[in-house]
Design an enzyme around this catalytic site. Structure first.
Site, PDB file in Angstrom:
ATOM      1  N   ARG A 159     -19.258   8.292 -25.210  1.00  0.00           N
ATOM      2  CA  ARG A 159     -19.247   7.250 -26.238  1.00  0.00           C
ATOM      3  C   ARG A 159     -20.209   6.145 -25.811  1.00  0.00           C
ATOM      4  O   ARG A 159     -20.158   5.691 -24.658  1.00  0.00           O
ATOM      5  CB  ARG A 159     -17.836   6.687 -26.385  1.00  0.00           C
ATOM      6  CG  ARG A 159     -17.792   5.525 -27.358  1.00  0.00           C
ATOM      7  CD  ARG A 159     -16.390   5.097 -27.621  1.00  0.00           C
ATOM      8  NE  ARG A 159     -15.831   4.337 -26.513  1.00  0.00           N
ATOM      9  CZ  ARG A 159     -14.571   3.924 -26.478  1.00  0.00           C
ATOM     10  NH1 ARG A 159     -13.752   4.216 -27.459  1.00  0.00           N
ATOM     11  NH2 ARG A 159     -14.123   3.230 -25.467  1.00  0.00           N
TER      12      ARG A 159
ATOM     13  N   HIS B 293       0.815  -1.212   0.000  1.00  0.00           N
ATOM     14  CA  HIS B 293       0.000   0.000   0.000  1.00  0.00           C
ATOM     15  C   HIS B 293       0.851   1.265   0.000  1.00  0.00           C
ATOM     16  O   HIS B 293       0.468   2.279  -0.566  1.00  0.00           O
ATOM     17  CB  HIS B 293      -0.960  -0.012   1.192  1.00  0.00           C
ATOM     18  CG  HIS B 293      -2.161  -0.871   0.935  1.00  0.00           C
ATOM     19  ND1 HIS B 293      -2.894  -1.462   1.928  1.00  0.00           N
ATOM     20  CD2 HIS B 293      -2.741  -1.232  -0.222  1.00  0.00           C
ATOM     21  CE1 HIS B 293      -3.878  -2.153   1.382  1.00  0.00           C
ATOM     22  NE2 HIS B 293      -3.811  -2.030   0.089  1.00  0.00           N
TER      23      HIS B 293
ATOM     24  N   ARG C  28      -3.240  -4.168 -31.571  1.00  0.00           N
ATOM     25  CA  ARG C  28      -2.719  -3.160 -30.648  1.00  0.00           C
ATOM     26  C   ARG C  28      -2.223  -3.746 -29.334  1.00  0.00           C
ATOM     27  O   ARG C  28      -1.556  -3.080 -28.562  1.00  0.00           O
ATOM     28  CB  ARG C  28      -3.772  -2.064 -30.399  1.00  0.00           C
ATOM     29  CG  ARG C  28      -4.998  -2.499 -29.648  1.00  0.00           C
ATOM     30  CD  ARG C  28      -6.126  -1.462 -29.747  1.00  0.00           C
ATOM     31  NE  ARG C  28      -6.344  -0.741 -28.500  1.00  0.00           N
ATOM     32  CZ  ARG C  28      -7.351   0.086 -28.277  1.00  0.00           C
ATOM     33  NH1 ARG C  28      -8.250   0.328 -29.226  1.00  0.00           N
ATOM     34  NH2 ARG C  28      -7.502   0.688 -27.135  1.00  0.00           N
TER      35      ARG C  28
ATOM     36  N   ARG D  64     -15.534   6.996 -21.695  1.00  0.00           N
ATOM     37  CA  ARG D  64     -15.704   5.578 -22.013  1.00  0.00           C
ATOM     38  C   ARG D  64     -16.743   5.012 -21.043  1.00  0.00           C
ATOM     39  O   ARG D  64     -16.506   5.002 -19.836  1.00  0.00           O
ATOM     40  CB  ARG D  64     -14.380   4.827 -21.850  1.00  0.00           C
ATOM     41  CG  ARG D  64     -13.306   5.197 -22.868  1.00  0.00           C
ATOM     42  CD  ARG D  64     -12.045   4.365 -22.633  1.00  0.00           C
ATOM     43  NE  ARG D  64     -11.135   4.388 -23.763  1.00  0.00           N
ATOM     44  CZ  ARG D  64     -10.031   5.148 -23.825  1.00  0.00           C
ATOM     45  NH1 ARG D  64      -9.720   5.932 -22.819  1.00  0.00           N
ATOM     46  NH2 ARG D  64      -9.250   5.103 -24.890  1.00  0.00           N
TER      47      ARG D  64
ATOM     48  N   GLU E 218     -12.563   5.036 -36.578  1.00  0.00           N
ATOM     49  CA  GLU E 218     -11.541   4.091 -36.120  1.00  0.00           C
ATOM     50  C   GLU E 218     -11.504   2.820 -36.953  1.00  0.00           C
ATOM     51  O   GLU E 218     -10.776   1.890 -36.623  1.00  0.00           O
ATOM     52  CB  GLU E 218     -11.701   3.795 -34.618  1.00  0.00           C
ATOM     53  CG  GLU E 218     -13.079   3.406 -34.182  1.00  0.00           C
ATOM     54  CD  GLU E 218     -13.214   3.218 -32.671  1.00  0.00           C
ATOM     55  OE1 GLU E 218     -12.204   3.250 -31.946  1.00  0.00           O
ATOM     56  OE2 GLU E 218     -14.351   3.007 -32.224  1.00  0.00           O
TER      57      GLU E 218
ATOM     58  N   ASN F 217      -6.214   4.733 -31.700  1.00  0.00           N
ATOM     59  CA  ASN F 217      -5.765   3.446 -31.147  1.00  0.00           C
ATOM     60  C   ASN F 217      -6.252   2.297 -32.028  1.00  0.00           C
ATOM     61  O   ASN F 217      -5.481   1.426 -32.435  1.00  0.00           O
ATOM     62  CB  ASN F 217      -6.280   3.249 -29.716  1.00  0.00           C
ATOM     63  CG  ASN F 217      -5.969   4.425 -28.820  1.00  0.00           C
ATOM     64  OD1 ASN F 217      -5.089   5.207 -29.130  1.00  0.00           O
ATOM     65  ND2 ASN F 217      -6.682   4.556 -27.721  1.00  0.00           N
ATOM     66  N   ASP F 218      -7.562   2.325 -32.306  1.00  0.00           N
ATOM     67  CA  ASP F 218      -8.094   1.265 -33.158  1.00  0.00           C
ATOM     68  C   ASP F 218      -7.775   1.520 -34.624  1.00  0.00           C
ATOM     69  O   ASP F 218      -7.463   0.590 -35.368  1.00  0.00           O
ATOM     70  CB  ASP F 218      -9.608   1.133 -32.966  1.00  0.00           C
ATOM     71  CG  ASP F 218      -9.921   0.250 -31.765  1.00  0.00           C
ATOM     72  OD1 ASP F 218      -9.217  -0.763 -31.582  1.00  0.00           O
ATOM     73  OD2 ASP F 218     -10.849   0.580 -31.003  1.00  0.00           O
TER      74      ASP F 218
ATOM     75  N   CYS G 155      -9.508  11.399 -30.242  1.00  0.00           N
ATOM     76  CA  CYS G 155      -9.512  10.969 -28.847  1.00  0.00           C
ATOM     77  C   CYS G 155      -8.634   9.741 -28.615  1.00  0.00           C
ATOM     78  O   CYS G 155      -8.638   9.173 -27.538  1.00  0.00           O
ATOM     79  CB  CYS G 155     -10.935  10.712 -28.359  1.00  0.00           C
ATOM     80  SG  CYS G 155     -11.742   9.414 -29.281  1.00  0.00           S
TER      81      CYS G 155
END
Ligand code: PEP
Ligand code: MG
Length: 656
Positions: free
Chosen positions: A445, A302, A577, A409, A543, A566-567, A614
């Site tokens: 989204r 922790h 990816r 998201r 995408e 990203n996609d 994005c």
């Protein structure tokens, strides 16, 4: 009655998932046990459950005996089969556990080789140098006296009052605003230990046997801690420290003492300790702490988690070497390599000083961009917005100076719960977002999920290649019950602020048109029900290569584009990816991907709609100017990148 299953809970029944499992089990009258490899433990004790060390993909049996045995088995099996179970607590706080730093930083970023020093676990990256602040609170010892029979009841009462006081103190700490979501999860885990009858029950048993309360607590905590240390699991080993920490808090209340305080730690000091209770560290003036060096602890302890979440460099697990630091005046530490240098020589001091200064200067220099509105020479404003996935991240986004949210998201909202989230619950979440960022837009989204990340309540088929399968908008259009619930919630939230909605994985114009039909249906239903709602702008993520190629047609159907690099990169380059072997191909700067981005921008600009981005690339300082030149007017990224991105845009604007 019993039923077996394979555990799907991500990383097994460690602290939080175990505690949630116990809470669920305690809701049933029946006696419930969990059995693994022939060993059965009560499902109503989180400590016993943790010690069973149930891992993901192991087979276990739930055994129940009582009036509601069937319901208990049903619910508990459902929990065990849910990959996200317990990863977020029911208040919506993310669990405390975070991934430890994967690898040590490259040698180039480590401290000068010429200097020798002690070696520990590199638990939180960064460099620090400063005055040593030694924190070695004295050990607490029991009275070592055998109680008379007539004293026992009173001692038990005293003990229970102390446990109650510790719990109340932790509950109070949980309501403090200055606790980050991660720290809150840690304090909640400690409170669970204080409330668990494994520790309190064992201590009471010892008091009944004639031990004074302090000796009983110390022995009980040590016994359980030893069990945790013996398990072949690093994460559980680290929990041993938590029992000592909670035991210490109970003892201090029994003694009527306060712990040695970290309140007075000087600005920039390096905290040196054999061990620091996560409880103490979470309450310490963390902004003043320059670095942490500890004898105990590892990358998943922790202390490490708190240090990382507050950006404090830390080297832990030094063992007995820590004693060499008790009398140090100055300490330098390299949280990337795990090196600690006592009373560094002038050359080393200078080297560390330069590194620390450079990092601080960069951070400080960027904070002025928090309130900057990046504006180009021609007056165009570039909106720099945040990508977030939960309400807990609003604070970090605002703190960084986000001009709204460019990507919310919604998957986490669905993955967090064991059931599909209701329309009301979703409407509340989207409303909270809209209000937090108004008048800036919040782009939500719609659910982007597929067979690779299944969620409770949606049955996904087995697919050879889920990234090319039933996911995102495809799944939503096939499940209008789920999709309409989300669209209705968004229409309701749009009354409260600037909500925009975008569709993921669009590959065909028909997907947009069918969505519009559903939106119209939702509006009509809400009208008929007399529920207030407002229209929202509908956009698409770009995408898929298909979306790029039909961008001119898509641009006539929607209010905006948001490029999901990203996609888009993985689909343009046909390079997974997530697959490190093809990582080199998975590069947004590849001319093929940049051409796709340019085509998209041209189509959007020609149609007069907003074009944003994005994907991760939106925050890349080396690419931002190119995107802006292509005509993008919105860039959305993780909050940590926002200030640097604003600066990059302003530099570009100034360079003309
Ligand atoms: C993207 O694909 O670029 C994107 C932003 O979405 P995600 O990373 O959630 O797939
Ligand atoms: Mg995507």
């Amino acid at each position: 009655m019993e039923r077996s299953t394979i555990v799907r809970v991500h990383e097994g029944l460690h602290a939080r998932p175990a505690t949630r499992f116990v809470k669920l089990a305690k809701g049933f009258e029946s006696d419930v046990e969990l059995v693994k490899d022939g060993k059965a433990v009560s499902a109503k004790s989180s400590v016993k459950l943790m010690l069973l060390a149930v891992k993901e993909n192991q087979e276990v049996t739930v055994r129940a005996n009582g009036a509601d045995a069937i319901e208990a088995i049903e619910a508990l099996i459902g929990y065990l089969e849910n990959p996200r179970a317990g990863l977020d607590d029911e208040d919506g706080q993310p669990a405390a556990e975070q991934a430890p730093p994967s690898v040590a930083a490259p040698a180039a970023q480590s401290a000068p080789e010429a200097t020798t020093g002690l070696r520990g676990v590199a638990a939180s990256e960064g460099f620090a140098i400063g005055p040593a602040f030694a924190h070695f609170p004295p050990d607490i010892a029991g009275q070592g006296r055998t109680l008379q029979a007539e004293e026992i009841a009173g001692e038990i009462e005293r003990f229970r009052a102390a446990v109650g006081a510790v719990q109340a103190r932790m509950d109070r700490a949980l309501t403090q605003d200055n606790l980050s979501a991660g720290d809150r999860g840690i304090v909640a885990a400690l409170r669970d230990i204080a409330a668990d009858d494994s520790l309190t029950g064992e201590a009471e048993r010892l008091i009944k046997g004639g031990n004074d309360a302090i000796s009983a607590v110390i022995t009980a905590a040590s016994t359980i801690a030893a069990d945790f240390s013996a398990v072949d699991d690093h994460y559980l080993n680290a929990r041993a420290d938590d029992f000592h920490a909670v035991g210490r808090q109970i003892c201090l209340v029994l003694l009527g003492q306060d712990d040695v305080s970290l309140e007075n730690i000087p600005e920039g000091a390096i905290l040196i300790a054999d061990d620091i209770g996560a409880w103490d560290l979470a309450r310490a003036p963390l902004k003043r702490i320059g670095g942490v060096v500890c004898g105990h602890g590892g990358a998943t302890s922790h202390i490490a988690i708190i240090a990382r979440s507050h950006g404090i460099p830390a080297v832990l697990g030094l063992g007995d070497q820590i004693n060499a630091l008790r009398t140090a005046r100055e300490v330098a530490l390299d949280g990337n390599s795990g090196r600690v240098i006592i009373d560094p020589d002038p050359a080393t001091s200078a080297e560390f000083g330069t590194r620390v200064e450079a990092a601080a200067k960069e951070r400080a220099g960027l904070t002025v961009f928090k309130t900057v509105t990046p504006t180009l020479a021609d007056g165009r404003v570039i909106e720099v917005a945040a990508n977030i996935g939960s309400l807990e991240e609003i604070g970090a986004a605002q703190e960084a100076g986000a001009m709204g949210v460019g990507l919310f998201r919604t998957e986490l909202l669905f993955m967090r719960h064991m059931h599909l989230p209701s329309e009301d619950m979703q409407a509340e979440t989207y409303t909270a977002l809209a209000k937090a960022f108004a008048p800036y837009p919040v782009i939500v989204r719609t659910l982007d999920i597929g067979g690779d990340k299944p969620i409770a309540g949606i049955e996904f088929p087995d697919e050879e290649n889920p990234f090319l399968g039933w996911r995102g908008i495809r799944m939503c259009l096939d499940r209008p019950d789920i999709f309409k619930r989300q669209l209705r919630a968004l229409l309701r939230a749009a009354v409260q602020g600037n909500i925009k909605v975008m569709l993921p994985m669009v590959a065909d114009i028909d997907e947009v048109r069918r969505t519009k039909v559903l939106v119209a249906e939702c509006k009509a239903e809400l009208d008929a029900e007399g529920v207030p709602h407002a229209a929202f702008d509908l956009g698409v993520m770009i995408e898929t290569p298909a979306a790029v190629l039909i961008a001119p047609a898509l641009a006539r159907e929607v209010a905006f584009f948001s490029i999901g690099t990203n996609d888009l990169t993985q689909y343009i380059m046909a390079a997974d990816r997530l697959n490190p072997t093809v990582a080199k191909l998975n590069d947004v700067a590849n001319p093929a991907v940049m051409a796709a981005i340019e085509l998209t921008a041209k189509a959007g600009v020609a149609a007069g709609i907003m074009v944003g981005m994005c994907g991760e690339a939106a925050g890349r300082p080396d690419l931002i100017a190119t995107f802006v030149k292509m005509g993008l007017t919105e860039l959305s990224m993780s909050p940590a990148s926002i200030q640097r991105a604003k600066k990059t845009i302003m530099d570009f604007a100034a360079a003309g």
